[in-house]
Design an enzyme around this catalytic site. Sequence first.
Site, PDB file in Angstrom:
ATOM      1  CB  ALA A 102      35.766  48.823  26.643  1.00  0.00           C
ATOM      2  CB  CYS A 103      38.323  43.999  28.950  1.00  0.00           C
ATOM      3  SG  CYS A 103      39.836  43.777  28.013  1.00  0.00           S
ATOM      4  CB  THR A 104      40.633  46.226  33.089  1.00  0.00           C
ATOM      5  OG1 THR A 104      40.889  44.827  33.024  1.00  0.00           O
ATOM      6  CG2 THR A 104      39.440  46.483  33.966  1.00  0.00           C
TER       7      THR A 104
END
Length: 105
Positions: free
Chosen positions: A8-10
């Site tokens: 999960a990235c920003t």
Amino acid sequence: MKIVGVAACTVGIAHTYIAQEKLQNAGKKAGHDIAIETQGTIGTESELTEQQIAEADIVIIAADVKISGRERFDGKRIIEVPTEIAVKSPNKLVEKAVEVVNQQK
């Protein structure tokens, strides 16, 4: 060895899926059973099953944001890194996961 994880990235787009792909490729190349869930702008994809989590030797969380459902991994060995590590050094990350499991046997 069985590995599960979450990417999960920003922004929840590019790095999430790149991290997932690189980790899966590195895990398979090293001969492990690996499944990586993604959490992004369109929600959760490739959601891990209770059985996958129960059978996992270790959990890799490659995330730049707080992930949902983290409590599912309570009691499991967890390696937590930024997505950048999974993208740039997936083979080393999988090797590290193996080391952690082997140290605790």
